[in-house]
Design a protein around this motif. Structure first.
Motif, PDB file in Angstrom:
ATOM      1  N   GLU A  29       0.755  -1.133   0.034  1.00  9.62           N
ATOM      2  CA  GLU A  29      -0.078  -0.032   0.048  1.00  9.62           C
ATOM      3  C   GLU A  29       0.996   1.070  -0.036  1.00  9.62           C
ATOM      4  N   ASN A  33      -0.557  10.416   1.404  1.00 13.63           N
ATOM      5  CA  ASN A  33      -0.769  11.694   2.208  1.00 13.63           C
ATOM      6  C   ASN A  33       0.427  12.450   2.785  1.00 13.63           C
ATOM      7  N   ARG A 156      -6.685   0.505  -5.814  1.00 20.40           N
ATOM      8  CA  ARG A 156      -6.505  -0.542  -4.798  1.00 20.40           C
ATOM      9  C   ARG A 156      -4.942  -0.514  -4.048  1.00 20.40           C
TER      10      ARG A 156
ATOM     11  N   MET B  12      -7.770  -3.257   1.935  1.00 18.55           N
ATOM     12  CA  MET B  12      -6.891  -2.225   2.193  1.00 18.55           C
ATOM     13  C   MET B  12      -7.051  -1.742   3.450  1.00 18.55           C
ATOM     14  N   GLN B  13      -5.896  -1.305   4.168  1.00 17.39           N
ATOM     15  CA  GLN B  13      -6.132  -0.659   5.532  1.00 17.39           C
ATOM     16  C   GLN B  13      -6.422   0.826   5.466  1.00 17.39           C
ATOM     17  N   ILE B  15      -6.021   4.715   5.350  1.00 11.79           N
ATOM     18  CA  ILE B  15      -4.716   5.422   5.424  1.00 11.79           C
ATOM     19  C   ILE B  15      -4.865   6.584   6.323  1.00 11.79           C
ATOM     20  N   ALA B  16      -3.779   6.871   6.904  1.00 12.12           N
ATOM     21  CA  ALA B  16      -3.797   7.818   7.978  1.00 12.12           C
ATOM     22  C   ALA B  16      -3.844   9.299   7.147  1.00 12.12           C
ATOM     23  N   ARG B  17      -4.491  10.036   7.642  1.00 10.91           N
ATOM     24  CA  ARG B  17      -4.566  11.517   6.939  1.00 10.91           C
ATOM     25  C   ARG B  17      -3.281  12.161   7.893  1.00 10.91           C
ATOM     26  N   ASN B  18      -2.574  12.566   6.830  1.00 13.07           N
ATOM     27  CA  ASN B  18      -1.667  13.229   7.531  1.00 13.07           C
ATOM     28  C   ASN B  18      -0.821  14.169   6.472  1.00 13.07           C
TER      29      ASN B  18
END
Lengths: 434, 177
Positions: A29, A33, A156, B12-13, B15-18
């Motif tokens: 993955e 961000n 994905r 999917m894991q 996703i951290a918002r950063n």
């Protein structure tokens, strides 16, 4: 001249050859961000069989590479030659060239003439299929299939919607600056399939897509009457929007596509109006002796960002969709213009003029958290990719020549020139076609 | 498009918002100050023709001997003193040749955004028209149009060109609204 491409597409999810990942087994993955992301090494093999398969995988690789998030590996480094895209690859062969993800695929022609394109995305280190889909479409849509596959891979791996199966309308410019010809044009987001939407007889500016991608609103000086127009992309039919007693300009659709919002110039003042496309009624939203222009709705339609020089210089203001509660949100040095609300609703992109330079930046919708993404002699007119991760704008460098289109990530990284045949300005990104 | 869709495998894991903050503070906010002197006021000063050679009452007479254009300071729509002289001559000429209707074209320099410059050009055309009306030109002979920054006459990257492009041009006949 323009015909809507009815895109009959069928997606089938391909079962993963018994290689089902357990939730505990984390797959590859990418956290997009983080700003300057290390691009993910990915091996994109030629889709079987023949020239079209290779062309499709080329487009997929080009999309992913331009995103800045993926680093497609040179095919010359590949060890395993994929002969059966349905079978699990030899993961060791891909791990050794550091391919963290692998794409295999096949293109075949159905008996009814349709194209069948299928692909599988593999996590080489986990030794698992991440996704697999197949599509049926007309052969002339092969580029769109490639963009849709690239979107599926992007989504994905990043967890965000892709933006590759999208288009851009813009102003194509040619000729010297003192006698510049301008016409509306549309292209795929990667610059392919560019075509003119108008001739170059009349000055045209600021094209914007409707939410359903079937219409464009823009400004034209046809008959020396500068007005906002509506263009049906399927039929080429054009009409003036509203019957206003002066120049109308800077149009944009409401998120539901039912209204066009724009400025009306009367003597020295520009105020913001909407026109309901069904009832043809017009509503005045601002009423000042200033230049109020460049309106842009929030994605839920409840608010409108616009620019005004009512306080002296151009600044960004926000108001309710009925014109209520007008308040200034930009307070930095310089002047701010062309606010565009993010499709996610959380940010407003703008052009900033300060210290003789023009920048593209974003701020939160209350004006806080300003970030400048790019600065130079002249950058102007941001537009959002439908996933809200990428912006496109136009840039005019000092010296001769004309404007060019560029894209840049929301993080300020990965600035890329967008290829156009000649000069280009005023890009507007299409929504995603659902 | 039709879609048959169920997730194949894996998950999917979140996703951290950063978001990365790139704060770039611009401190230089001084707009270019316009030179108010030594600007050409008519085609003769621009080197476009010899004074006096034009037939009185002709387009050339108006352009060469009267001066068809005035210039503005950055972001300004005020009629400068030098421009007033030009517009006074235009008003006198239009009184002498009452058959002409005119269109005032407003223009902006390229150092602004497209939408704003369309409105700024319109403002300049409007203030020019108002001045001509104040000098006795009937309003019904005057139309205006703005071309924003889209039709520059001088092309370079400094004030010597920008100051020529911030203009209002009085065109005999012409188109407008």
């Amino acid at each position: 001249m323009l015909r809507r491409t009815f895109f009959r597409l069928m997606v089938v999810i391909l079962a993963g050859c018994g290689l089902i990942a357990s939730p505990a087994n984390a797959l590859v993955e990418l956290n997009i961000n983080k700003g300057n992301v290390e691009p993910l090494p990915i091996a994109i093999t030629d889709f079987l069989q023949g020239e079209l398969g290779k062309k499709i995988s080329d487009v997929v690789a080009a999309d992913l590479k331009r995103s800045g998030l993926f680093a497609p590996i040179d095919r010359g480094a590949f060890i395993e030659k994929i002969s059966n895209p349905d079978a699990a690859p030899r993961f060791e062969d891909w791990k050794v060239i550091n391919a963290q993800a692998l794409v295999t695929g096949r293109v075949t022609q159905e008996a009814d003439g349709r194209l069948k394109a299928e692909f599988r995305l593999w996590d080489t280190f986990a030794g698992q299929q991440m996704t697999g889909q197949q599509f049926f479409t007309q052969p002339e849509n092969w580029r769109r299939v490639a963009h849709i596959i690239a979107d599926a891979i992007y989504e994905r791996i990043t967890g965000e919607k892709g933006y590759f199966d999208t288009r851009v309308v813009y102003v194509a410019e040619s000729g010297p600056k003192t006698a510049r010809k301008r016409q509306l044009a549309m292209m795929d987001q990667d610059g392919a399939n560019a075509r003119a939407l108008t001739n170059s007889n009349d000055l045209v500016l600021t094209p914007r897509f409707s939410p359903n991608r079937q219409e464009v609103t823009y400004m034209s000086f046809e008959n020396n009457q500068p007005r906002v127009y509506l263009l049906q992309l399927e039929t080429g039919q054009r009409e003036v929007v509203g019957n206003f007693p002066g120049m109308t300009f800077s149009p944009r659709f409401s998120p539901d596509g039912q209204r066009v919002i724009m400025s009306l110039q009367q003597e020295g003042n520009a105020n913001i109006y909407t026109m309901d496309l069904r009832s043809r009624t017009t509503t005045r939203l601002t009423s000042t002796a200033a230049i109020d222009t460049a309106p842009s709705y929030s994605p839920d339609g409840s608010q409108i960002a616009f620019e005004s020089d009512r306080g002296g210089r151009q600044q960004i203001y926000v108001m309710g969709a009925d014109g209520s509660g007008q308040r200034r949100i930009s307070f930095g040095d310089g002047s701010y213009s062309t606010p565009v609300w993010s499709p996610r609703g959380d940010l407003i992109a703008f052009t900033k003029q300060s210290g003789g330079k023009f920048s593209i930046g974003v701020m939160k919708t209350d004006g806080s958290g300003e970030r400048i993404l790019t600065t130079g002699f002249h950058n102007e007119g941001p537009t959002w990719a439908p996933n809200g991760r990428v912006l496109m704008f136009f840039r005019q460098n000092a010296g001769a020549g004309g404007p060019q289109l560029y894209s840049i990530d929301l993080t300020g990284y990965n600035e890329q020139a967008v290829p156009t045949q000649g000069f280009a300005s005023d890009p507007a990104w299409s929504p995603r076609l659902e | 498009m039709s879609r048959i869709d169920t997730p194949a495998v894996g998950r999917m894991q979140t996703i951290a918002r950063n978001p990365v903050m790139i704060a770039l503070v611009m401190t230089l906010a001084i707009a270019g100050c316009a030179s108010k002197k030594n600007l050409p006021n008519n085609a003769n000063e621009l080197g476009l023709g010899g004074a006096g050679s034009a037939t009185p009452g002709s387009q050339q007479d108006f352009t060469v001997n009267v001066g068809d254009r005035i210039f503005f300071d950055t972001d300004s729509t005020s009629i400068r003193a030098d421009a007033q002289q030009t517009l006074d001559r235009q008003a006198q000429w239009l009184a002498k040749y009452p058959n002409y209707a005119v269109t005032v074209e407003g223009h902006a320099d390229e150092r602004g955004t497209r939408e704003y410059n369309l409105a700024l050009g319109a403002r300049r055309a409007a203030s020019t028209k108002d001045y001509l009306i104040s000098r006795g030109v009937p309003a019904n002979r005057l139309k205006t149009i703005s071309y924003g920054k889209e039709k520059p006459v001088a092309v370079c990257d400094d004030i010597s060109c920008w100051s020529q492009n911030r203009r209002a041009v009085t065109v005999l006949g012409g188109a407008g609204m």
